[in-house]
Design a protein around this motif. Structure first.
Motif, PDB file in Angstrom:
ATOM      1  N   LYS A  76       0.837  -1.209   0.000  1.00 48.86           N
ATOM      2  CA  LYS A  76       0.000   0.000   0.000  1.00 48.86           C
ATOM      3  C   LYS A  76       0.873   1.261   0.000  1.00 48.86           C
ATOM      4  CE  LYS A  76      -4.049   1.920   2.161  1.00 48.86           C
ATOM      5  NZ  LYS A  76      -5.134   1.724   3.089  1.00 48.86           N
ATOM      6  N   GLN A 107       0.059  -9.510  -0.391  1.00 48.74           N
ATOM      7  CA  GLN A 107      -0.567  -8.291   0.124  1.00 48.74           C
ATOM      8  C   GLN A 107      -1.588  -7.753  -0.879  1.00 48.74           C
ATOM      9  OE1 GLN A 107       2.401  -5.398   1.309  1.00 48.74           O
ATOM     10  NE2 GLN A 107       3.267  -6.772   2.836  1.00 48.74           N
ATOM     11  N   GLU A 110      -4.630  -9.821  -0.432  1.00 48.33           N
ATOM     12  CA  GLU A 110      -5.282  -9.505   0.846  1.00 48.33           C
ATOM     13  C   GLU A 110      -6.043  -8.189   0.776  1.00 48.33           C
ATOM     14  OE1 GLU A 110      -2.359  -9.556   3.954  1.00 48.33           O
ATOM     15  OE2 GLU A 110      -1.854 -11.661   3.580  1.00 48.33           O
ATOM     16  N   LEU A 111      -5.473  -7.213   0.105  1.00 47.88           N
ATOM     17  CA  LEU A 111      -6.136  -5.914   0.004  1.00 47.88           C
ATOM     18  C   LEU A 111      -7.399  -6.018  -0.835  1.00 47.88           C
ATOM     19  CD1 LEU A 111      -3.076  -3.544  -0.495  1.00 47.88           C
ATOM     20  CD2 LEU A 111      -4.573  -3.665   1.493  1.00 47.88           C
ATOM     21  N   GLU A 113      -7.872  -5.113  -3.695  1.00 44.40           N
ATOM     22  CA  GLU A 113      -8.045  -3.925  -4.520  1.00 44.40           C
ATOM     23  C   GLU A 113      -7.435  -4.169  -5.875  1.00 44.40           C
ATOM     24  OE1 GLU A 113      -7.413  -0.965  -0.741  1.00 44.40           O
ATOM     25  OE2 GLU A 113      -6.672  -0.371  -2.689  1.00 44.40           O
TER      26      GLU A 113
END
Length: 118
Positions: A76, A107, A110-111, A113
């Protein structure tokens, strides 16, 4: 019996045709994606990143020029910093430390996005 053979032949060739069609479509879409990546690289709109780790921080370098691009403690933060520095470009993690690449990709999952930049 001939009608049954005709129907079975029709079903068989329908299935074969479907598989051939879907394979051709997937190959076409794949070639378009590869073509788009090549165009983006040629026009310097896509920066392939090499990732290195120093302590708990990820350092990202342009895989082609080896120039420093950005850094962060997680994906992020890397995305935020990349977008600040290169708002009109996108990036893709290309290579680097295997563990770092695996962690950053996890990651991303997991996000949940869809990062358009990285």
């Amino acid at each position: 019996m001939e009608l049954l053979n005709f129907i079975l032949d029709l079903v068989f060739w329908g299935i074969v045709s479907w598989f051939v069609f879907t394979w051709l479509v997937s190959r076409y879409l794949e070639s378009r994606q590869i073509g788009q990546v090549v165009r983006d690289l040629d026009h310097e709109q896509l920066i392939p990143l090499t990732v290195e780790v120093d302590q708990d921080q990820y350092f990202c370098y342009n895989s082609i020029t080896k120039a420093f691009v950005c850094q962060g403690y997680n994906l992020k933060e890397i995305v935020e910093r990349f977008r600040q520095l290169y708002p009109d470009k996108s990036a893709a993690i290309y290579d680097g430390d295997e563990t770092a690449v695996r962690i950053l990709k996890s990651q991303l999952k997991e996000l949940g996005e869809n990062f358009s930049s990285v």
